[in-house]
Design an enzyme around this catalytic site. Sequence first.
Site, PDB file in Angstrom:
ATOM      1  N   ASP A  29       0.834  -1.202   0.000  1.00  0.00           N
ATOM      2  CA  ASP A  29       0.000   0.000   0.000  1.00  0.00           C
ATOM      3  C   ASP A  29       0.864   1.246   0.000  1.00  0.00           C
ATOM      4  O   ASP A  29       1.911   1.293   0.662  1.00  0.00           O
ATOM      5  CB  ASP A  29      -0.889   0.045   1.249  1.00  0.00           C
ATOM      6  CG  ASP A  29      -2.115  -0.835   1.134  1.00  0.00           C
ATOM      7  OD1 ASP A  29      -2.116  -1.766   0.301  1.00  0.00           O
ATOM      8  OD2 ASP A  29      -3.069  -0.600   1.894  1.00  0.00           O
ATOM      9  N   CYS A  54      -8.329   4.819   1.036  1.00  0.00           N
ATOM     10  CA  CYS A  54      -9.054   4.710   2.307  1.00  0.00           C
ATOM     11  C   CYS A  54      -8.370   5.533   3.383  1.00  0.00           C
ATOM     12  O   CYS A  54      -7.213   5.957   3.225  1.00  0.00           O
ATOM     13  CB  CYS A  54      -9.104   3.249   2.774  1.00  0.00           C
ATOM     14  SG  CYS A  54      -9.971   2.124   1.657  1.00  0.00           S
ATOM     15  N   TYR A  92      -7.637 -14.550   3.515  1.00  0.00           N
ATOM     16  CA  TYR A  92      -6.363 -14.605   4.241  1.00  0.00           C
ATOM     17  C   TYR A  92      -6.566 -14.649   5.749  1.00  0.00           C
ATOM     18  O   TYR A  92      -5.605 -14.599   6.508  1.00  0.00           O
ATOM     19  CB  TYR A  92      -5.466 -13.418   3.845  1.00  0.00           C
ATOM     20  CG  TYR A  92      -6.160 -12.088   3.840  1.00  0.00           C
ATOM     21  CD1 TYR A  92      -6.309 -11.353   5.001  1.00  0.00           C
ATOM     22  CD2 TYR A  92      -6.689 -11.568   2.661  1.00  0.00           C
ATOM     23  CE1 TYR A  92      -6.960 -10.144   5.001  1.00  0.00           C
ATOM     24  CE2 TYR A  92      -7.351 -10.347   2.647  1.00  0.00           C
ATOM     25  CZ  TYR A  92      -7.480  -9.643   3.817  1.00  0.00           C
ATOM     26  OH  TYR A  92      -8.134  -8.437   3.811  1.00  0.00           O
ATOM     27  N   ASN A 103     -17.936  11.681   3.186  1.00  0.00           N
ATOM     28  CA  ASN A 103     -17.487  12.898   2.516  1.00  0.00           C
ATOM     29  C   ASN A 103     -17.529  14.030   3.532  1.00  0.00           C
ATOM     30  O   ASN A 103     -18.416  14.051   4.400  1.00  0.00           O
ATOM     31  CB  ASN A 103     -18.422  13.305   1.369  1.00  0.00           C
ATOM     32  CG  ASN A 103     -18.320  12.410   0.158  1.00  0.00           C
ATOM     33  OD1 ASN A 103     -17.350  11.688  -0.021  1.00  0.00           O
ATOM     34  ND2 ASN A 103     -19.354  12.457  -0.681  1.00  0.00           N
ATOM     35  N   HIS A 145     -17.206   9.025  -0.291  1.00  0.00           N
ATOM     36  CA  HIS A 145     -16.206   8.456  -1.192  1.00  0.00           C
ATOM     37  C   HIS A 145     -14.878   8.123  -0.522  1.00  0.00           C
ATOM     38  O   HIS A 145     -13.931   7.729  -1.197  1.00  0.00           O
ATOM     39  CB  HIS A 145     -15.968   9.408  -2.363  1.00  0.00           C
ATOM     40  CG  HIS A 145     -17.155   9.551  -3.260  1.00  0.00           C
ATOM     41  ND1 HIS A 145     -18.209  10.390  -2.961  1.00  0.00           N
ATOM     42  CD2 HIS A 145     -17.468   8.944  -4.439  1.00  0.00           C
ATOM     43  CE1 HIS A 145     -19.115  10.310  -3.915  1.00  0.00           C
ATOM     44  NE2 HIS A 145     -18.708   9.441  -4.815  1.00  0.00           N
ATOM     45  N   GLU A 183      -3.983   0.466  -2.074  1.00  0.00           N
ATOM     46  CA  GLU A 183      -3.293  -0.715  -2.583  1.00  0.00           C
ATOM     47  C   GLU A 183      -2.651  -0.431  -3.944  1.00  0.00           C
ATOM     48  O   GLU A 183      -3.235   0.255  -4.785  1.00  0.00           O
ATOM     49  CB  GLU A 183      -4.249  -1.899  -2.754  1.00  0.00           C
ATOM     50  CG  GLU A 183      -5.055  -2.238  -1.520  1.00  0.00           C
ATOM     51  CD  GLU A 183      -6.435  -1.610  -1.531  1.00  0.00           C
ATOM     52  OE1 GLU A 183      -7.329  -2.145  -0.829  1.00  0.00           O
ATOM     53  OE2 GLU A 183      -6.623  -0.589  -2.254  1.00  0.00           O
TER      54      GLU A 183
END
Length: 224
Positions: A29, A54, A92, A103, A145, A183
């Site tokens: 990331d 994020c 995982y 937002n 968002h 990512e």
Amino acid sequence: MELAGALKSLRGGGFVLLHDSEGREDEVDMVAAAGLVTPAHVAAMRTRAGGLVCLALDARMAGRLGLRYMHDMLRSALEGDALGVVMDAAPYGDRPSFSLSVNHRRTYTGITDTDRARTIGEFARLYGSADPRGRFAAEFRAPGHVPLLIANAALLSGRRGHTEMSVYLAQLAGLPPAAAICEMMDSQTHLALTADGARRVSREISAPFVDAGDLLEHAEVHGA
């Protein structure tokens, strides 16, 4: 030591490329300190990383804001067969760290580089507020968002994901324990960018590369 360089980069408003481990997601990331994020950071994450931008935050702030994990909220809201869509654990092994997506109220569509940078930066300012919960309710809207990710309360002792590692890095850097993360994808293979590929990018953009092992070693000595 690469970790020292990573902390210096975060404090200076730069990026860190953070790899979890081959036995987990095996992903890298792009990470930046939330309080220092600009539209240029979001643009770089969008173009050089390509995953989901994020905002990772610590469990203490999540508690002060009354935030819960999305899987817990869905279990409370859904009934019957619809509960089958709720994720118990990823392939995982970990449970997801997603909470609300938000937002800031002074954004327009919420998705532009400028809008997302504002949402991330304004959220980071909650850490200096005497009333973060009231300010959060007044200044943010959901859905939005910017997905919020809640770190495990025990950080690396409880979960070893990018959410926990990025929050831990911000904490070590002496910054509010919140980070923008994204990512890194590979448009040639259509998979996650490999660690070797991310190391090449780290040299191109002068961003320190940190492996989970570096953080875990530090945490074992100093606690996390």
